[in-house]
Design an enzyme around this catalytic site. Structure first.
Site, PDB file in Angstrom:
ATOM      1  CG  LEU A  10      -1.782  -1.286   1.376  1.00  9.53           C
ATOM      2  CD1 LEU A  10      -2.744  -1.130   2.551  1.00  9.53           C
ATOM      3  CD2 LEU A  10      -2.534  -1.603   0.099  1.00  9.53           C
ATOM      4  N   GLY A  13      -1.098   6.662  -0.113  1.00 11.65           N
ATOM      5  CA  GLY A  13      -1.447   7.753   0.792  1.00 11.65           C
ATOM      6  C   GLY A  13      -1.068   9.118   0.261  1.00 11.65           C
ATOM      7  NE  ARG A  17       0.163  12.289   9.413  1.00  8.37           N
ATOM      8  CZ  ARG A  17      -0.039  11.220  10.174  1.00  8.37           C
ATOM      9  NH1 ARG A  17       0.157  11.291  11.481  1.00  8.37           N
ATOM     10  NH2 ARG A  17      -0.401  10.078   9.634  1.00  8.37           N
ATOM     11  CE1 TYR A 105      -0.956  -0.086   5.495  1.00 10.41           C
ATOM     12  CE2 TYR A 105       0.059  -1.984   6.548  1.00 10.41           C
ATOM     13  CZ  TYR A 105      -1.067  -1.243   6.250  1.00 10.41           C
ATOM     14  OH  TYR A 105      -2.297  -1.650   6.689  1.00 10.41           O
ATOM     15  CG  ASP A 107       4.210   4.371   5.458  1.00 13.14           C
ATOM     16  OD1 ASP A 107       4.018   3.143   5.592  1.00 13.14           O
ATOM     17  OD2 ASP A 107       3.433   5.225   5.944  1.00 13.14           O
ATOM     18  N   GLY A 143      -3.069  -0.334  18.344  1.00 16.49           N
ATOM     19  CA  GLY A 143      -4.002  -1.407  18.632  1.00 16.49           C
ATOM     20  C   GLY A 143      -3.265  -2.546  19.322  1.00 16.49           C
ATOM     21  CB  ALA A 365      50.883  19.791  -3.902  1.00  9.63           C
ATOM     22  CE1 TYR A 372      32.248  20.567 -20.606  1.00 16.35           C
ATOM     23  CE2 TYR A 372      32.314  22.288 -18.936  1.00 16.35           C
ATOM     24  CZ  TYR A 372      31.635  21.622 -19.944  1.00 16.35           C
ATOM     25  OH  TYR A 372      30.378  22.028 -20.294  1.00 16.35           O
TER      26      TYR A 372
END
Length: 453
Positions: A10, A13, A17, A105, A107, A143, A365, A372
């Site tokens: 799923l 959504g 938020r 899910y 997420d 739950g 160095a 380019y």
């Protein structure tokens, strides 16, 4: 497993938020969209078919979910009428008659294959519904899973729970496995006679039990069930993912002096006995072989660092950087699409782009490969054991042969043969006493400006 299985993911959504212009599941964890993490966990669970329920940014979500070996079909959920309604958006796929249906899910990117496999084993043993739960010392808002005699008898929402039920710490993650042969019948029995008028997947527990079916639950680590609703939670998930992966690497034989400061990508590979110093960032596509050393404050992406090579501190390896055994890229150096030969040294303050550096070469160095011209990229070739003096500019396309020397401060625009010495700078002139005159003139100009002001 021999059983066939469809994963229904799923991912439809609105993710309001997140306060974002793109779908929540497209946001990255360890430089990979979170939906891809979920599909990867599904793939490792011996599930090769995915029904992806999408809404916002549907095409982008499908593309981001692509994982090798997984067949993905997308189903658009036009209305948001609860999790039960969302699963039935994939009715066509479910109707094909899989043995198992796993609902997860997009997420929940920290999930792994372990709980999914455990849920499928329960289906194989005769359960019609298997709920994946997790234990937590912070159950508020979840739950609760109520179990009796080894079976799940209810998922009690907190607002409906008694005091005793609220004390239960086994909570519902939302992930579920369903007997595929009964899935459509069970799903079609979910009603919407509730305050929100929505169809809740959790109702399957009561429905299956009322029909004489067996309902069970399996446990998952709490961290794996961490969901994402906003940017703060995304940052927590990133931290948890990094902690888990760092731990795995250190257990496998990688040394990290300050692991909490090292940031990995989803595909970072680091071999045994490699040393990673503090404040190192790995972008996608990095392979660090065993025994390599990555010094502090280095940033690496799309690169391969071979055994015994060293990088940094304060170095940047960009895509296409390939360091052979025993080579060195030192402090404040950048390599892009460059091959650094065995034992070659690119010590400090140097840019190597679109170049091949031979074995044993020394790059002084401040050296720059000028790759380019404003339109096209060109290649620089530097032979084995060549010596490039400090502050040199090599204007590509150009080559420097084996054992050749380039004098410091040179601008090299033509090929340098093997064993040759090249100068590409103006001859120095010395003017005795001229410094005093220049200084007096400068001081006079400064005094004149002060007088005018």
């Amino acid at each position: 497993m021999e059983r066939t299985c469809l994963a229904v993911i799923l991912a439809a959504g609105d993710s309001t938020r997140m306060k974002s212009s793109k779908s929540k599941v497209l946001h990255p964890v360890a430089n990979r969209p979170m939906i891809a993490h979920v599909v990867d966990a599904v793939a490792k669970s011996d599930i090769s078919s995915v029904a992806l329920v999408v809404g916002r940014n549907a095409d982008e979500v499908v593309n981001a979910a692509s994982v090798d070996g997984v067949a993905i079909e997308a189903y658009l959920q036009k209305e948001r009428l609860g999790t039960g309604h969302a699963v039935l958006a994939a009715r066509e796929a479910i109707a094909r008659g899989y043995d198992d249906i796993v609902v997860t899910y997009g997420d929940v990117p920290l999930q792994t294959d372990g709980p999914l496999k455990a849920a499928r084993r329960h289906l194989a043993e005769g359960s019609d519904i298997v709920v994946i739960g997790f234990h937590t010392n912070r159950p508020t808002g979840y739950g609760r899973l109520l179990v009796k005699d080894g079976e799940l008898i209810a998922i009690r929402e907190e607002k409906d729970a008694t005091d005793a039920e609220r004390a239960v710490t086994w909570c519902n993650s939302g992930l579920m496995a369903i007997n595929g042969r009964k899935a459509l019948d069970l799903l079609s029995r979910i009603g919407n006679s509730n305050a929100k008028g929505e169809y809740y997947l959790t109702d399957l527990v009561e429905i299956a039990r009322s029909l004489g079916g067996r309902v069970t639950a399996v446990d998952a680590p709490e961290v794996e069930m961490t969901g994402c609703n906003n940017r703060a939670e995304l940052a927590v998930i990133e931290r948890l993912w990094q902690e888990r992966r760092r731990h795995e690497l250190m257990i496998s034989g990688v040394s990290m002096i300050a692991p909490e400061t090292v940031f990995l990508s989803y595909d970072t590979v680091i071999g045994q006995d490699a040393l990673i110093e503090p404040n190192v960032v790995f972008g996608p596509g990095v392979v660090i072989d065993g025994g390599a050393v990555i010094h502090a404050f280095s940033h690496i992406e799309g690169a391969h660092v071979s055994t015994g090579a060293t990088v940094g501190p304060f170095a940047r390896l960009r895509p296409g950087a390939n360091l052979a055994e025993g080579s060195k890229v030192g402090n404040f150096c950048e390599v892009k699409n460059g091959e650094i030969g065995a034992g070659a040294k690119v010590n400090h303050l140097t840019y190597i782009g679109d170049a091949k550096i031979g074995a044993g070469a020394n790059i002084g160095a401040g050296t720059i490969t000028c790759n380019y011209d404003g339109v096209n990229k060109s290649e620089t070739l530097i032979g084995a054991n060549a010596f490039i003096g400090s502050n040199s500019s090599l204007v590509a396309p150009v080559s420097v042969g084996d054992n050749a020397y380039v004098a410091s401060g040179s601008v090299i625009t033509a090929d340098v043969p093997a064993d040759a010495l090249a100068f590409g700078r103006a001859r120095q002139e010395v003017k005795p006493g001229r410094a005093t005159a220049l200084r007096e003139r400068a001081l006079a100009l400064k005094a004149a400006r002060k007088t005018k002001s």
